[in-house]
Motif scaffolding. Structure first.
Motif, mmCIF file in Angstrom:
data_model
loop_
_atom_site.group_PDB
_atom_site.id
_atom_site.type_symbol
_atom_site.label_atom_id
_atom_site.label_comp_id
_atom_site.label_asym_id
_atom_site.label_seq_id
_atom_site.Cartn_x
_atom_site.Cartn_y
_atom_site.Cartn_z
ATOM 1 N N VAL A 2 1.092 -1.215 -0.071
ATOM 2 C CA VAL A 2 0.212 -0.066 -0.020
ATOM 3 C C VAL A 2 0.724 0.945 0.007
ATOM 4 O O VAL A 2 2.067 1.163 0.664
ATOM 5 C CB VAL A 2 -0.950 -0.067 1.236
ATOM 6 N N GLN A 3 0.447 2.102 -0.614
ATOM 7 C CA GLN A 3 1.115 3.670 -0.955
ATOM 8 C C GLN A 3 0.468 4.467 0.241
ATOM 9 O O GLN A 3 -0.779 4.422 0.452
ATOM 10 C CB GLN A 3 1.041 4.091 -2.194
ATOM 11 N N LEU A 4 1.560 5.035 0.947
ATOM 12 C CA LEU A 4 0.897 6.050 2.061
ATOM 13 C C LEU A 4 1.355 7.410 1.961
ATOM 14 O O LEU A 4 2.480 7.817 1.617
ATOM 15 C CB LEU A 4 1.397 5.708 3.235
ATOM 16 N N GLU A 89 8.523 19.328 22.855
ATOM 17 C CA GLU A 89 8.965 17.912 22.644
ATOM 18 C C GLU A 89 8.257 17.017 21.551
ATOM 19 O O GLU A 89 8.720 16.062 21.440
ATOM 20 C CB GLU A 89 9.329 17.355 23.917
ATOM 21 N N ASP A 90 7.118 17.452 21.053
ATOM 22 C CA ASP A 90 6.425 16.874 20.359
ATOM 23 C C ASP A 90 6.930 17.211 18.800
ATOM 24 O O ASP A 90 6.347 16.387 17.863
ATOM 25 C CB ASP A 90 4.861 17.057 20.187
ATOM 26 N N THR A 91 7.650 18.022 18.696
ATOM 27 C CA THR A 91 8.331 18.219 17.527
ATOM 28 C C THR A 91 8.986 17.335 16.706
ATOM 29 O O THR A 91 9.866 16.986 17.268
ATOM 30 C CB THR A 91 9.098 19.625 17.568
ATOM 31 N N ALA A 92 8.690 16.986 15.360
ATOM 32 C CA ALA A 92 9.505 15.714 14.753
ATOM 33 C C ALA A 92 8.671 15.588 13.529
ATOM 34 O O ALA A 92 7.545 16.440 13.060
ATOM 35 C CB ALA A 92 9.140 14.355 15.631
ATOM 36 N N VAL A 93 9.223 14.825 12.508
ATOM 37 C CA VAL A 93 8.628 14.278 11.444
ATOM 38 C C VAL A 93 7.727 13.193 11.587
ATOM 39 O O VAL A 93 8.329 12.230 12.327
ATOM 40 C CB VAL A 93 9.822 14.053 10.260
ATOM 41 N N TYR A 94 6.535 13.212 11.461
ATOM 42 C CA TYR A 94 5.560 12.241 11.670
ATOM 43 C C TYR A 94 5.378 11.395 10.346
ATOM 44 O O TYR A 94 4.956 11.877 9.472
ATOM 45 C CB TYR A 94 4.256 12.795 12.308
ATOM 46 N N LEU A 95 5.444 9.953 10.687
ATOM 47 C CA LEU A 95 5.431 9.073 9.494
ATOM 48 C C LEU A 95 4.214 8.183 9.755
ATOM 49 O O LEU A 95 3.980 7.724 11.108
ATOM 50 C CB LEU A 95 6.663 8.263 9.395
ATOM 51 N N CYS A 96 3.537 7.785 8.803
ATOM 52 C CA CYS A 96 2.470 6.400 9.019
ATOM 53 C C CYS A 96 3.276 5.377 8.505
ATOM 54 O O CYS A 96 4.019 5.349 7.307
ATOM 55 C CB CYS A 96 1.283 6.769 8.330
ATOM 56 N N ALA A 97 2.576 4.251 8.838
ATOM 57 C CA ALA A 97 3.100 2.945 8.337
ATOM 58 C C ALA A 97 2.108 2.008 8.432
ATOM 59 O O ALA A 97 0.957 2.086 9.109
ATOM 60 C CB ALA A 97 4.455 2.396 9.330
ATOM 61 N N ALA A 98 2.247 0.798 7.709
ATOM 62 C CA ALA A 98 1.107 -0.331 7.585
ATOM 63 C C ALA A 98 1.732 -1.347 7.468
ATOM 64 O O ALA A 98 3.141 -1.836 7.047
ATOM 65 C CB ALA A 98 0.333 -0.063 6.301
ATOM 66 N N SER A 99 1.147 -2.433 8.098
ATOM 67 C CA SER A 99 1.661 -3.805 8.147
ATOM 68 C C SER A 99 0.547 -4.935 7.609
ATOM 69 O O SER A 99 -0.631 -4.677 8.495
ATOM 70 C CB SER A 99 2.586 -4.196 9.327
ATOM 71 N N LEU A 100 0.821 -5.935 7.276
ATOM 72 C CA LEU A 100 -0.244 -7.106 7.276
ATOM 73 C C LEU A 100 0.265 -8.202 8.220
ATOM 74 O O LEU A 100 -0.421 -9.147 8.438
ATOM 75 C CB LEU A 100 -0.228 -7.795 5.934
ATOM 76 N N GLY A 101 1.395 -7.993 9.114
ATOM 77 C CA GLY A 101 1.809 -8.729 9.860
ATOM 78 C C GLY A 101 1.380 -8.710 11.188
ATOM 79 O O GLY A 101 1.918 -9.387 12.240
ATOM 80 N N GLY A 102 0.112 -7.885 11.674
ATOM 81 C CA GLY A 102 -0.361 -7.669 13.068
ATOM 82 C C GLY A 102 0.118 -6.527 13.703
ATOM 83 O O GLY A 102 1.247 -5.801 13.361
ATOM 84 N N VAL A 103 -0.495 -6.087 14.768
ATOM 85 C CA VAL A 103 -0.356 -4.868 15.257
ATOM 86 C C VAL A 103 0.954 -4.840 16.162
ATOM 87 O O VAL A 103 1.530 -3.692 16.235
ATOM 88 C CB VAL A 103 -1.588 -4.376 16.072
ATOM 89 N N ILE A 110 9.451 -2.931 13.143
ATOM 90 C CA ILE A 110 10.064 -3.640 12.484
ATOM 91 C C ILE A 110 9.715 -4.153 11.453
ATOM 92 O O ILE A 110 8.821 -4.950 11.593
ATOM 93 C CB ILE A 110 11.094 -4.605 13.452
ATOM 94 N N GLY A 111 10.336 -4.288 10.121
ATOM 95 C CA GLY A 111 9.973 -5.088 9.201
ATOM 96 C C GLY A 111 8.477 -4.648 8.588
ATOM 97 O O GLY A 111 7.885 -5.633 7.800
ATOM 98 N N LEU A 112 8.156 -3.322 8.605
ATOM 99 C CA LEU A 112 6.986 -2.939 8.138
ATOM 100 C C LEU A 112 6.848 -2.790 6.594
ATOM 101 O O LEU A 112 7.827 -2.132 5.950
ATOM 102 C CB LEU A 112 6.470 -1.562 8.797
ATOM 103 N N GLY A 113 6.004 -3.145 5.564
ATOM 104 C CA GLY A 113 6.189 -3.016 4.445
ATOM 105 C C GLY A 113 5.886 -1.772 3.670
ATOM 106 O O GLY A 113 6.468 -1.264 2.785
#
Length: 125
Positions: A2-4, A89-103, A110-113
């Motif tokens: 999936v593209q995010l 301290e919340d200042t950051a780059v925020y990224l989203c990620a997805a996985s078919l391997g469980g929450v 680790i190992g997110l597609g």
């Protein structure tokens, strides 16, 4: 895969709020457990929040519990992160990620597609 694509970042004063979005395309969004991470300059990437694929169970890092809320709309192929009571301290780059391997895999980071490119959140004091 999936593209995010993340959006919604910006500059906000301490105590303010922002809502981030993560739009997904490609494979079936509802098949993926999803998460938000952040990375501040000079620091390692850290887990922020995760949400399961259909029932929508949520998980949070202690540092954001009670201030941030993760949600998803499978009909719109979109995940959200509502951020309230923001701190410098919340200042950051925020990224989203997805996985078919469980929450738990999402929480581990680790190992997110699939990862988005990130959106900058800056909280001024």
């Amino acid at each position: 895969q999936v593209q995010l694509v993340e959006s919604g970042g910006g500059l906000v004063q301490a105590g303010g709020s922002l809502r981030l979005s993560c739009a997904a395309s490609g494979r079936t969004f509802s098949s993926y457990d999803m998460g938000w991470f952040r990375q501040a300059p000079g620091k390692d990437r850290e887990f922020v929040a995760a949400i399961t694929r259909t029932i929508g169970y949520t998980y949070y890092a202690d540092s954001v519990k009670g201030r941030f809320a993760i949600s998803r709309d499978n009909a719109k192929n979109t995940m959200y992160l509502q951020m309230n009571s923001l701190k410098p301290e919340d200042t950051a780059v925020y990224l989203c990620a997805a996985s078919l391997g469980g929450v738990q895999r999402v929480i581990s980071g680790i190992g997110l597609g699939s990862w988005g490119q990130g959106t900058q959140v800056t909280v001024s004091s």
